[in-house]
Design an enzyme around this catalytic site. Structure first.
Site, PDB file in Angstrom:
ATOM      1  N   ASP A 141      -0.077   8.090   4.565  1.00 37.25           N
ATOM      2  CA  ASP A 141       0.529   6.849   4.955  1.00 37.25           C
ATOM      3  C   ASP A 141       2.031   7.176   5.753  1.00 37.25           C
ATOM      4  O   ASP A 141       2.468   6.214   6.605  1.00 37.25           O
ATOM      5  CB  ASP A 141       0.763   5.965   3.823  1.00 37.25           C
ATOM      6  CG  ASP A 141      -0.215   5.360   2.824  1.00 37.25           C
ATOM      7  OD1 ASP A 141      -1.309   5.796   3.439  1.00 37.25           O
ATOM      8  OD2 ASP A 141       0.002   5.281   1.856  1.00 37.25           O
ATOM      9  N   GLY A 184      -3.189   3.250   4.974  1.00 36.78           N
ATOM     10  CA  GLY A 184      -1.781   3.134   5.308  1.00 36.78           C
ATOM     11  C   GLY A 184      -0.931   2.230   4.300  1.00 36.78           C
ATOM     12  O   GLY A 184       0.358   2.127   4.591  1.00 36.78           O
TER      13      GLY A 184
HETATM   14  O1  F6P Z   1      -1.415   6.032  -0.423  1.00 33.61           O
HETATM   15  C1  F6P Z   1      -2.616   6.560   0.260  1.00 33.61           C
HETATM   16  C2  F6P Z   1      -3.815   5.619   0.205  1.00 33.61           C
HETATM   17  O2  F6P Z   1      -4.860   6.337   0.878  1.00 33.61           O
HETATM   18  C3  F6P Z   1      -3.605   4.384   0.800  1.00 33.61           C
HETATM   19  O3  F6P Z   1      -3.678   4.570   2.473  1.00 33.61           O
HETATM   20  C4  F6P Z   1      -4.688   3.343   0.460  1.00 33.61           C
HETATM   21  O4  F6P Z   1      -4.384   2.183   0.684  1.00 33.61           O
HETATM   22  C5  F6P Z   1      -4.698   3.883  -0.799  1.00 33.61           C
HETATM   23  O5  F6P Z   1      -4.335   5.165  -1.093  1.00 33.61           O
HETATM   24  C6  F6P Z   1      -6.179   3.791  -1.470  1.00 33.61           C
HETATM   25  O6  F6P Z   1      -5.834   4.278  -2.699  1.00 33.61           O
HETATM   26  P1  F6P Z   1      -7.179   4.591  -3.821  1.00 33.61           P
HETATM   27  O7  F6P Z   1      -7.420   5.836  -3.829  1.00 33.61           O
HETATM   28  O8  F6P Z   1      -6.467   4.025  -5.212  1.00 33.61           O
HETATM   29  O9  F6P Z   1      -8.133   3.626  -3.331  1.00 33.61           O
END
Ligand code: F6P
Length: 356
Positions: A141, A184
């Site tokens: 991000d 992001g």
């Molecule tokens: O913070 C990194 C990230 O990949 C973000 O871009 C995304 O919104 C989130 O993590 C997704 O998280 P999870 O692994 O909990 O689905």
């Protein structure tokens, strides 16, 4: 001889294994012992703590390029900050973390994490009172203040670029626009950088207000009947719900613009680590080890131009936009966003990219 540990927390990204490998390499070169904490803070909640001793073979050099974390990033079944806050057990949780670290008798802990992990570490700093805490920023991000880059960002941009390069070929064949949704969270830097890299005709990010009618006019004005509209997952459209790319796609369809949506999803967090991320990982590992040698604590490594420096965690916390974490609203995290003077915004304007 120092005894240090390394752990990876938060969402994974490519570059974690490189930074683990480089920390071990540099620490061994100094004659130190290195431990790896498995599953981040979850590992510290195990009794005994889930820890392994690391040597040069634990993450072999040929595997250091691979995405994911050899040490894992946490297991949602275990106790974590989110659950501790939700169940009012923060004090108990912090004590578990502190006791585990105390038992390991560490001189230092290298915490490879994102803005959530660093904010939590600073807000609960008593946990780390007996050792030197050095944080290394990683996230696709790129939403961490006071650093010119975070590990994993460049590889995510590469992944999105390679993905859109392929999408453009089918887009051209079918005279279609593709609305590509990037990750992001509420920071648009990933969409902006990858959008510029692929030659997107429009880039929508949470930091900039957009007007759907203007977007449609812009797409219709382009002398091409295919292309990429890059949409950050954090944008909103008043009166609409669902995935941002779907919302935009529906509007385009209603305006007679043939389109499809595409969701690169978790490939943004994978892919062989880009050379620039490997170099960044090596720089940050070196900076972290030097900080430990100088007995610094509560610091974060940060890229400034070509150099890597340490910044105090309180400065990191104060420098960002402090907001409630989307996953843990009780915690206020420090965030960075696209700045109005980001040079890429000017580039986008010069390239006739619709920015919203
Ligand atoms: O913070 C990194 C990230 O990949 C973000 O871009 C995304 O919104 C989130 O993590 C997704 O998280 P999870 O692994 O909990 O689905």
């Amino acid at each position: 001889m120092k005894k240090i540990a390394i752990m990876t927390t938060g969402g994974d990204c490519s570059g974690l294994n490189t930074v683990i490998n480089r920390v071990v390499l540099g620490a061994k070169n100094r004659g130190w012992r290195v431990y790896g904490i498995i599953d981040g803070t979850d590992g510290l909640c195990h009794r005994p703590a889930n820890v392994i001793e690391m040597n040069l073979d634990t993450v072999p050099i040929e595997n250091a390029r691979l995405a994911g974390s050899f040490l894992h990033n946490g297991n949602s079944c275990m106790m974590n900050f989110e659950k501790a806050i939700a169940t009012g057990r923060m004090k108990e949780f912090n004590k578990m973390l502190h006791d585990s670290l105390a038992k390991l008798k560490l001189d230092a802990l290298v915490l490879v994490g994102g803005n959530g992990s660093f904010s939590l570490a600073w807000l609960n700093r008593d946990v780390y009172r007996d050792l030197s805490l050095v944080c290394i920023p990683k996230t696709i991000d790129f939403d961490i203040p006071l650093t010119d880059r975070t590990i994993g960002f460049d590889t995510a941009v590469e992944q999105l670029t390679a993905y859109c390069d392929q999408i453009l070929l089918t887009a051209r064949s079918h005279h279609r626009w593709f609305v590509v949704q990037t990750m992001g969270r509420d920071c648009g830097r990933l969409a902006l950088n990858s959008g510029i890299a692929v030659g997107a005709d429009a880039i929508l990010v949470p930091e900039i207000k957009f007007d759907v009618d203007e977007l449609i006019r812009h797409i219709k004005s382009i002398e091409r009947d295919y292309g990429i509209i890059m949409v950050s997952e954090g944008i909103t459209l008043r009166g609409h719900s669902g995935r941002p790319a779907d919302m935009i796609a529906r509007k385009l369809t209603a305006a007679g613009i043939t389109n499809r949506t595409a969701f690169p999803d978790y490939i943004q967090r994978t892919g062989d680590t880009a050379a620039s991320d490997r170099i960044l990982a090596a720089k940050m590992a070196t900076c972290a080890l030097n900080a430990i040698e100088n007995n610094e604590t509560y610091v974060m490594t940060a890229l400034r131009g070509n150099d890597c420096v340490t910044v105090p965690l309180p400065d990191f916390y104060a420098a960002g936009d402090v907001r409630a974490d989307p996953n843990i609203p009780a915690i206020k995290t420090s965030n960075a966003y696209i700045e109005p003077d980001d040079p890429l915004l000017k580039v986008a304007m010069e390239m006739n990219v619709y920015m919203g």
